[in-house]
Design an enzyme around this catalytic site. Structure first.
Site: not given
Length: 478
Positions: A20, A54, A81, A455
């Site tokens: 990655a 993953c 590329r 809250r």
């Protein structure tokens, strides 16, 4: 031993690691600078590039039918590329002074030096594999790469028994438990911690434990593994702790990972307390002008605690690669840090967390309050509403949000993204109560569970903080 130099007048970028972070950096640099300006050489010791680690548990479990569905871009596509991608080639040394790396062909053993003008270290992480008797026996598997996943599937295909033991109960451990349940195995998870999912506080981990019991997974906590027992054929047959033995036809290690930084350490590059490389905001290795690093081998800034931490996630790795590639390519980009967001599931149970746990907050000296609420994924009267537990930490005095943990079923986990944004924006729990979130009965109660927790936390902060110490209301407040 040969030495490869840059061609023509082009600069050379060398990338160590083809997944990655490394290939995102190479691809982004190529978008910004053509082959005549920048030559790119990338080394990958495995068989695959640019894949989703993953996704491996879901491939093993059968949710993803084909291995290649996990591959985003093949070596052939990268080479098309103008990226000189050299597969099955392992970098064995970084010579920082002479700006070169030594690489070895994994299959032939041939070695050569390659010079660089700019270097990217994206060596990833390695699975924790404790030195225990029997740990290397056939039938014992780590799950980090596609090769690991294929090896496990091969074992499952040729094993007659149906007993599996997973060692460790973190993300990989619980995901692999689900994968093996889906494959029809009787699954035992052996965990050294008090509860599964140590990334949660124990009270939230206890909810995961109960749910795993209900799914038919045998959960054994407070049980460090002492050895793995083998049969006469040398294959694993059981996992042993001090008090018990758990029969196993296959064992999966899910104990976690550590940064793969032996190369960097040998080269004298700076490492943090977790063993990961240290970089600046541009992902440049500290103290180096022409070396960058990203992915699972680095430590990054935790925006909540202000300290460095190691988090091995593909989301971060891809962002690191984009930042590095932009900077190498002549642009400017930064990676400011993380808040520690992660989601997972085991069967239909969803698990999420972001920010700090109680022990994280104590370790950095923060004073805090906690609240835990029960709510539902939809309006209670709408069909399909499922229970959800939300735990929230807020800083005493300021009310700043510190962390959120969620355990529930349908639509529970991704609610943590609201908290991740609030953490990044350094919002208080009081400010969170006014967030304009989407509402309709099929999607949420009228008060979203995260806002119910906010809250309750805001009320607790007000009750424990002198009025003079509370933040002033915003200028347009009524």
């Amino acid at each position: 031993m040969s030495v490869n130099g840059a061609r023509g007048g082009a600069e050379r970028l060398v990338v160590i690691g083809g997944d990655a972070a490394g290939m995102s950096a190479a691809s982004q640099a190529r978008r910004l600078r053509g082959p005549g300006e920048l030559e790119i050489v990338a080394f990958e010791r495995g068989h695959f590039t640019s894949y989703s680690a993953c996704g491996i548990p879901y491939w093993v479990g059968g949710d993803v039918p084909e291995r290649d569905q996990l591959i985003a871009r093949s070596p052939r596509e990268h080479r098309a590329r103008d990226i000189d991608l050299r597969m099955r080639t392992e970098v064995t040394e970084i010579d920082v002074a002479r700006q070169r790396v030594r690489a070895r062909d994994v299959d032939s053993g041939a070695e050569s030096w390659t010079s660089y003008d700019k270097l990217v270290i994206a060596t990833g992480a390695r699975p924790v594999r404790p030195e225990l008797p029997g740990i290397d026996a056939p039938g014992v598997h780590g799950v980090q790469t596609l090769d690991d996943g294929q090896a496990l599937l091969d074992t499952l295909a040729h094993t007659d028994g149906r007993r599996a033991v997973v060692v460790g109960a973190g993300y990989i451990g619980v995901e692999m438990a689900e994968a093996l349940i889906n494959r029809g195995y009787d699954v035992t998870v052996v965990n050294r911690g008090a509860e599964p999912m140590a990334t949660l506080d124990p009270d939230m981990g206890r909810l995961v434990h109960r749910a795993m019991d209900g799914l038919g997974i045998t959960m054994v906590n407070d049980a460090p593994v002492t050895k793995l027992l083998t049969g006469n054929d040398g294959r694993v047959r059981a996992v042993a702790t001090e008090d018990a033995e758990f029969p196993a036809d296959v064992v999966v290690l899910g104990i976690g990972v550590r940064p793969q930084t032996a190369l960097a350490r040998a080269a004298g590059l700076p490492l943090g307390r977790h063993g990961g490389l240290l970089t600046d905001l541009a992902m440049r290795v500290r103290g180096q002008e022409n070396i960058w690093s990203g992915g699972d081998c680095v430590e990054v800034l935790d925006l909540v605690s202000g300290q460095e931490r190691h988090i091995a996630l593909g989301t971060h790795a891809n962002k690191h690669g984009q930042v590095i590639g932009t900077n190498v390519g002549g642009g400017y980009a930064t990676f400011p840090g993380v808040v520690g967001t992660a989601v997972s599931k085991v069967c239909d149970l969803e698990i999420a967390r972001t920010g700090l746990r109680e022990k994280d907050a104590r370790r950095v000296g923060l004073r805090f309050e906690t609240v835990t609420i029960e709510s539902t994924s939809r309006a209670g009267y709408y069909p399909g509403a499922s229970p959800m537990t939300v735990k929230m930490l807020a800083e005493r005095g300021t009310g700043r949000l510190l962390g959120v943990q969620i355990v529930g079923r349908e639509s529970a986990a991704k609610r943590v993204d609201v908290a991740a944004v609030a953490l990044t924006a350094r919002m208080t729990v009081e400010e969170m109560t006014a967030l304009d979130l989407g509402y309709a009965p099929p999607f949420s109660p009228v008060w979203d569970p995260v806002l119910v927790a906010a809250r309750k936390a805001a009320t607790k902060i007000r009750a424990t903080t002198p009025t003079a110490a509370l933040p002033a209301p915003p200028p347009n407040a009524p």
